[in-house]
Structure formats: structure tokens, C-alpha cells
Motif scaffolding. Structure first.
Motif, PDB file in Angstrom:
ATOM      1  N   THR F   3    -111.187   2.000 -37.106  1.00  0.00           N
ATOM      2  CA  THR F   3    -109.798   2.450 -37.170  1.00  0.00           C
ATOM      3  C   THR F   3    -109.449   3.307 -38.388  1.00  0.00           C
ATOM      4  O   THR F   3    -108.406   3.925 -38.410  1.00  0.00           O
ATOM      5  CB  THR F   3    -108.831   1.250 -37.124  1.00  0.00           C
ATOM      6  N   ASN F   4    -110.294   3.284 -39.412  1.00  0.00           N
ATOM      7  CA  ASN F   4    -109.983   4.120 -40.577  1.00  0.00           C
ATOM      8  C   ASN F   4    -110.789   5.417 -40.485  1.00  0.00           C
ATOM      9  O   ASN F   4    -111.886   5.522 -41.020  1.00  0.00           O
ATOM     10  CB  ASN F   4    -110.332   3.378 -41.871  1.00  0.00           C
ATOM     11  N   GLN F   5    -110.223   6.401 -39.825  1.00  0.00           N
ATOM     12  CA  GLN F   5    -111.040   7.538 -39.421  1.00  0.00           C
ATOM     13  C   GLN F   5    -111.112   8.689 -40.395  1.00  0.00           C
ATOM     14  O   GLN F   5    -111.833   9.626 -40.175  1.00  0.00           O
ATOM     15  CB  GLN F   5    -110.527   8.091 -38.082  1.00  0.00           C
ATOM     16  N   ASN F   6    -110.316   8.658 -41.431  1.00  0.00           N
ATOM     17  CA  ASN F   6    -110.432   9.817 -42.307  1.00  0.00           C
ATOM     18  C   ASN F   6    -110.186   9.452 -43.755  1.00  0.00           C
ATOM     19  O   ASN F   6    -109.910   8.296 -44.095  1.00  0.00           O
ATOM     20  CB  ASN F   6    -109.501  10.933 -41.839  1.00  0.00           C
ATOM     21  N   ALA F   7    -110.284  10.449 -44.579  1.00  0.00           N
ATOM     22  CA  ALA F   7    -110.275  10.205 -46.012  1.00  0.00           C
ATOM     23  C   ALA F   7    -108.881   9.886 -46.543  1.00  0.00           C
ATOM     24  O   ALA F   7    -108.735   9.552 -47.700  1.00  0.00           O
ATOM     25  CB  ALA F   7    -110.833  11.425 -46.733  1.00  0.00           C
ATOM     26  N   SER F   8    -107.850   9.965 -45.713  1.00  0.00           N
ATOM     27  CA  SER F   8    -106.504   9.806 -46.241  1.00  0.00           C
ATOM     28  C   SER F   8    -105.774   8.641 -45.572  1.00  0.00           C
ATOM     29  O   SER F   8    -104.718   8.788 -44.998  1.00  0.00           O
ATOM     30  CB  SER F   8    -105.719  11.101 -46.072  1.00  0.00           C
ATOM     31  N   ARG F   9    -106.332   7.465 -45.611  1.00  0.00           N
ATOM     32  CA  ARG F   9    -105.688   6.279 -45.052  1.00  0.00           C
ATOM     33  C   ARG F   9    -104.410   5.941 -45.825  1.00  0.00           C
ATOM     34  O   ARG F   9    -104.217   6.415 -46.957  1.00  0.00           O
ATOM     35  CB  ARG F   9    -106.663   5.103 -45.140  1.00  0.00           C
ATOM     36  N   PRO F  10    -103.547   5.088 -45.249  1.00  0.00           N
ATOM     37  CA  PRO F  10    -102.286   4.769 -45.930  1.00  0.00           C
ATOM     38  C   PRO F  10    -102.460   4.333 -47.379  1.00  0.00           C
ATOM     39  O   PRO F  10    -101.758   4.824 -48.273  1.00  0.00           O
ATOM     40  CB  PRO F  10    -101.705   3.657 -45.046  1.00  0.00           C
ATOM     41  N   PHE F  11    -103.392   3.422 -47.657  1.00  0.00           N
ATOM     42  CA  PHE F  11    -103.533   2.968 -49.045  1.00  0.00           C
ATOM     43  C   PHE F  11    -104.155   4.036 -49.944  1.00  0.00           C
ATOM     44  O   PHE F  11    -103.934   4.034 -51.145  1.00  0.00           O
ATOM     45  CB  PHE F  11    -104.307   1.646 -49.103  1.00  0.00           C
ATOM     46  N   ASP F  12    -104.912   4.959 -49.357  1.00  0.00           N
ATOM     47  CA  ASP F  12    -105.429   6.070 -50.159  1.00  0.00           C
ATOM     48  C   ASP F  12    -104.290   6.976 -50.619  1.00  0.00           C
ATOM     49  O   ASP F  12    -104.280   7.448 -51.752  1.00  0.00           O
ATOM     50  CB  ASP F  12    -106.434   6.909 -49.347  1.00  0.00           C
ATOM     51  N   LEU F  13    -103.328   7.180 -49.736  1.00  0.00           N
ATOM     52  CA  LEU F  13    -102.179   8.003 -50.114  1.00  0.00           C
ATOM     53  C   LEU F  13    -101.398   7.336 -51.239  1.00  0.00           C
ATOM     54  O   LEU F  13    -100.904   8.000 -52.159  1.00  0.00           O
ATOM     55  CB  LEU F  13    -101.287   8.230 -48.886  1.00  0.00           C
ATOM     56  N   LEU F  14    -101.301   5.991 -51.187  1.00  0.00           N
ATOM     57  CA  LEU F  14    -100.649   5.268 -52.287  1.00  0.00           C
ATOM     58  C   LEU F  14    -101.420   5.459 -53.590  1.00  0.00           C
ATOM     59  O   LEU F  14    -100.829   5.694 -54.644  1.00  0.00           O
ATOM     60  CB  LEU F  14    -100.535   3.779 -51.953  1.00  0.00           C
TER      61      LEU F  14
END
Lengths: 77, 77, 77, 77, 77, 77, 77
Positions: F3-14
Motif C-alpha cells: 500500500t505504500n507505493q511511492n516516496a511521498s507517503r503521508p508521514f514522509d510529507l510530515l
């Protein structure tokens, strides 16, 4: 985990209050007074001589009660 | 864990009440009276001869009921 | 754990009710009547010939329904 | 666990309904009609040709939708 | 578990929608439109060029947003 | 899990927003502006120079605050 | 997990605030002021010399209180 930093964590304070009168305020706005007899990890608690209070005056007398922890707002020994 | 400090934890009090009449108050403001027959770890309970109460008077008679634990505010043996 | 003390726990009562008519009351105040066909550990249930009831009278007829357990207040066989 | 007692558990009924029209009623009081395409263990579901309904009449047409399971009251195949 | 029966489960549909415009309706009654950038297992999602909508008209423009999954009612690609 | 398909997951954006001003909208309808200092897996966040906003105007100035994640509707960097 | 990116995570800020006055705002709209004595992983907190506040003025004085974490909106040291 380094979140329990001292000797008086929330559940320790509950342990210290067993056998003593406590005030329990609920999310719905009313509260209970009685003697704390026991509790568990969900903060479900057993009180004796419990009395519900509403708007500053006693409402209903109970003997023993089990209060489900998820209704609780605060407990004051 | 040192949170279960004595012989009368919340679920022990429920165990002791099996076969006896109990009052169960729900979050929504009404309540049930009946004989406690069984419960589980979610505080789901089975009552017999259950009767719902509202504003101090009986409302509906049931035979056996299963009450989901997450609706419960308090149980008084 | 010593919380399941007897032969008639909540889910056992559900098992015994499979194939029989049950009343399911929901948190929102209305209810369903029908034949209990199945359930799972979340108390999700399958009913057949289900009918919703509101204020004491039948409202909508359904065939089979799946009711999500987290809406349930009580089940009465 | 002995709670799944027969061949037609809630999620089995969902499996059997894939590719067929279903009615999904939500907690908030409105509902969706469409073809069930898929679901997961949280009861999140995918519907095609989905249409929302309110007070007995269609409201909004969607193509594919994902409905989060925790909003669902009932699913009727 | 046999609940994921086909190639197009809810999270697969989300994966297929990355980089495309989606409509996200929230429990509170309003919604967001924007380009789906990412999501996680809680259905927290990242949108770009997000715009909130209320009663059929755009309300507030955002750049990137993280929407917490537990507020979501439906996602339509 | 895929389900985490790319480099910009929600917590990465945080993570990328630490040290920068963010807008945090809450479920209750009001919001906070301030500099994001930290967060954890529950989306509890620490903000500095935080200010609450209501109906488009600033309401209360805080220094540092911890916002519990379960109140959050969206975060916009 | 790479979500705890710096030395000042939410629970670290709580640790640093032990023994100091804090403001705790609750979901229901009122708040508590007092000295933070302890907390646990659920964000249950112990306060001393606690006082509830409503609409900008003090309401009730307590001694020690345990506040259940799930009622908390924000904590400001």
C-alpha cells in the motif's frame, strides 16, 4: 519506551487510592463519588458506596458499581 | 503490569454476580435490569428476564438478551 | 483470564440462536427482526427475512442483510 | 474460537455478492446502490455504478467508489 | 482469510488512482477534490492541488494536504 | 503489504514539513497555525508559535503545543 | 519506521514538562491548568493543583487528578 518517567504514573496514583474516597467525572457531564475498590488496565473501576452527582447535588445511591473506563473524564483522589 | 492490585478486580465482581440480579446503565441514558448470566472480555453480557427502564419506570420486557459491552456505562450488582 | 465462567457466554448464546428469529436493537434507536443466519467475532451478523422496525411498527423489508456489529445495542433471541 | 459456526459467515455473504448489485446503508442515514466489486477485512468496499440515495430517491451518480467500512450500518445483496 | 477475493481490492483501487484526480467525501458532509499523491494503511491520504467543496461549490484552495483516514466516508477516482 | 507505493507517503510529507509553518484543521471546525516541530505514529504533533484560528481570524496564541492526532482532520504544509 | 525524526517528539515534550505548569484543553471545550506530575503511553496524565477553566475563568479546584488521554485536544507547557 521512555514515557513512564517517574514513580507516580497514572495507574500508580489509582493504586494508591484503593480503599479511599474518589471523585470520578464522566464525559457526559455527571459524576460519581465513592470508595475506590479496584481497577483494571482499561481504567474500568469498582467503587463502593457509590453515589451519582449532577449539577452539584447527589442524585442516586448505589452499592457497588463497575464503571467502564471509556466513559471517564477524570478521577480525583 | 502491577495494575490489578487486589482480589476484587472489575471482572471478578462480574463473576461474583452471575446468577444474581444486576442493574446495567447505558451511555444513552436508559438502563436494563435482569439476572446476569454470562459475560466476556469485551464486557458483552447476557441477561435473563431483562427489562429496559427509562426515567425510573420499566419500559420493555425481554427474555434473554445480549448487551454489547461498548454501550455500557455502569453495572451495579 | 478467568472471565468466561460458564457454558453460556455471549457468543454461545448467538450460536444457539442460529436459524431462529432474533430482535436486534441498534444504537440509533431502531431495530431489525429476522432469522439469524451467521455471525463473526466482531458481532457482524447475517439475517434473513430481515425487517427494520421503528417506533413499534415495521418499516422496510429486506432479504438477507449483513449488520455491522459496532452498531448493535442488543440482540434478543 | 468457535464463533464461526457455519458456511455462510458475514464475509462469505460479501464474497458471494461480488459482481452483483447491493444496497449499502450508512450510519448517517443515507445509502448507496451499485455493483459490489471488492472488499477487505475492514469492510471497506469498492462499488461500481454507485449512486447515493436519500429519503427514497437517487441523489448523486458516481463511477467507482471506495466506501470506508466504519461508516456502514448494513449491506443487503 | 479468504476475504480478498479479487485483483481489485479497495487499496488496489487507491494505488491505481495515484497521480489522478479524486473526490474525497468526509463524514462531516463536505468534500475535497485534488490529485491523489499517496496513502497509507490507515487510509491517510496526500492530495495535491486540493480544494474543499461544500454544498456543490468550491470553498478553500490548498496546496498539498494530508487527510486523516478516519474522517473519510468515500473516495471516488 | 503493497500500500505504500511511492516516496511521498503521508508521514514522509510530515517529515519534510518539520521546521516549516503548517496549517492543522481539526474535526471540531477550528484550526491551528504554527511551525511543525515533531510528530509520532499516532499523528500527535508538536507545534511552536502555535495560534488557534476560528472563522478565518486568529483566536489564541500559544507557545509550544502538543495536539493529539485523533482530533486532526487535515494538515497542510 | 522513520516517523520519529528528531529529539523533541510529542512524548519527549511531555517528559520535559514534568514538574511544570501546563494547560490541557479538552475536546468538550473546557480546560485544566495545573502542574504536570506524570503521564503514560495513552496520554493519561496526572496533574497537581489542578483547576478546571471554562470560558476564560477558573471553575473548580481539584487536588491531584488523573485525566484520561482520549479526552485531550492539546497540551501546552
Amino acid at each position: 519506551m521512555t514515557t513512564n518517567q517517574n514513580a507516580s504514573r497514572p495507574f500508580d496514583l489509582l493504586s494508591d487510592s484503593i480503599g479511599k474516597p474518589v471523585l470520578v467525572e464522566l464525559k457526559g457531564g455527571f459524576s460519581f463519588r465513592g470508595v475506590l475498590k479496584a481497577f483494571d488496565v482499561h481504567m474500568n473501576i469498582v467503587m463502593e458506596n457509590a453515589e451519582s452527582w449532577e449539577n452539584g447535588s447527589p442524585k442516586t445511591k448505589y452499592g457497588k458499581i463497575i464503571l467502564r473506563g471509556d466513559n471517564i473524564l477524570l478521577i480525583s483522589p
